[in-house]
Write an enzyme that holds these catalytic residues in place. Sequence first.
Site, PDB file in Angstrom:
ATOM      1  N   GLY A 210     -29.954  16.527   8.547  1.00  0.00           N
ATOM      2  CA  GLY A 210     -30.749  16.976   9.684  1.00  0.00           C
ATOM      3  C   GLY A 210     -30.014  18.050  10.445  1.00  0.00           C
ATOM      4  O   GLY A 210     -29.057  18.652   9.948  1.00  0.00           O
ATOM      5  N   VAL A 215     -26.003  12.551   5.635  1.00  0.00           N
ATOM      6  CA  VAL A 215     -25.628  11.180   5.284  1.00  0.00           C
ATOM      7  C   VAL A 215     -25.479  11.096   3.770  1.00  0.00           C
ATOM      8  O   VAL A 215     -26.320  11.617   3.020  1.00  0.00           O
ATOM      9  CB  VAL A 215     -26.688  10.159   5.760  1.00  0.00           C
ATOM     10  N   ASP A 325     -31.427   5.824  21.518  1.00  0.00           N
ATOM     11  CA  ASP A 325     -32.124   6.735  20.594  1.00  0.00           C
ATOM     12  C   ASP A 325     -32.973   5.955  19.587  1.00  0.00           C
ATOM     13  O   ASP A 325     -32.920   6.204  18.388  1.00  0.00           O
ATOM     14  CB  ASP A 325     -31.101   7.609  19.864  1.00  0.00           C
ATOM     15  N   ASN A 330     -34.466   5.209  12.965  1.00  0.00           N
ATOM     16  CA  ASN A 330     -33.256   4.437  13.231  1.00  0.00           C
ATOM     17  C   ASN A 330     -33.458   2.930  13.064  1.00  0.00           C
ATOM     18  O   ASN A 330     -32.628   2.144  13.514  1.00  0.00           O
ATOM     19  CB  ASN A 330     -32.723   4.745  14.641  1.00  0.00           C
TER      20      ASN A 330
END
Length: 474
Positions: A210, A215, A325, A330
């Site tokens: 992103g 990741v 967040d 998430n």
Amino acid sequence: MAGKVILTVTEGPRKGEPFPVDKHDTLFIGRMDDCQICLTDDLYISRHHCVVEINPPDVCVRDLGSMHGTYINGQKYGGRPKGQTPEEGAKGQYPTVDVHDGDTVKVGHTVFQVKVEISSQEKIDAAAPVRCQQCGKDVTAEVGSLRRGNYICESCRKQDGQGDLLMGLIQKALDEQENRARDQLPSSNARDDRELQIPDYDVEKELGKGGMGAVYLVRHKRDRSKAALKIMLAKIAVDEKARDTFLREIAVTKSLNHPNVVRLIDTGAVGSVFYFLIEYCDGGSIFDLMRKRGGKLPLRDAGPLMLQAVEGLAYIHDMHVVHRDLKPQNILLSSQNGSMIAKVADMGLAKNFDNAGLSGMTATGSVIGTFAFMPREQVMDYRGFKPISDVWAMGATCYNILTGQIPRDARKGQHDPLTVILDNDVTPIRKRDPLIPQPVADVIDQAIADDMRKRFQTAREFHDALAKALARVK
């Protein structure tokens, strides 16, 4: 090198009053009592006139569709055309303007003078050039005259591709550490040895990337266990103080241990690159699952996952941690005994990164999606985040899982994400989908109430109410 920024009123009803800021923060200026700088005595100021974002020593200002505009050193920025209502004016998109030491900001009849303070040692340090960690060129002009520290230039970020660049920097540091250990040589930089504590892992593949990083799926070389390696690249030059502050804030999450919370295994930094070794979840995120299912999930599938996610949130609040967040991306999924288990991930990671100023200026951004799961009080009180704000964000996450939509709509022509949150009401969930059972709808609507007094006061209350509602509709 952060220093302090002081906005001092030099003209207007509150002449002489200073507003000092020494950390990344936002100040709304207006006549509403939720503004950090509330100027009810100046009738030429709009309700939410402008926002000042400060990430010392950097300062920027953006008008929010005010009636008379915001003036920087006498030049007008923003301001809605004559005859427009505040709501119509808020649909506009107004420029963000950088301001510097000695500049003036005028709103209504009130004038602020900007003062940037840094220490004598910082002034001495500022004389030395900043060089890109990757290519070595002088990037002082890019980072600003008052910032020093580790930095990777924009050219290297674009040329190398951010995911490959980040992994390359981490691998280079690992190779240097391995060579020193093999040759029994002292470190040329003791700090790198102290920070670089990534266990002996092989990188298998990239899982995603992103705006702030990437990741990777990694495996331990000895026991072949899987983990995820998340790498984030700061947008500013990173000094030792900022680096230590962020890692110290994140370190507390290593102690979290719950089946509905993703475990943080290790953290560290190499220059302006930060890494996080975390538990690997093989099912991706709820967001990924929603995309595979056409953009949303039916209640029969979503209900157990939502309940588990709220249980994870209640646990981290019990441990005195706030997330900051929450969103479908998430909430990760892990397969266990043929079922998917929801786990809350990235506890405070992105927002603590933001609060430490490492992601640069963000609150004055212009992407509505960034703010889709943010309660109104989080916008107005950038640093004063409370667990009850996580309740709203989790409620908005559940809302999105069931409907594929977000609680607030941007009106036609409305581009500014801040004004979407400030001016637009939440849409009750059954207006999105009348087939959602009333007991479940009532719980989610209460979780996302703009009035904090009407909201569930804790994640545990939210969890218990959701459990009862789901039991009623089985």
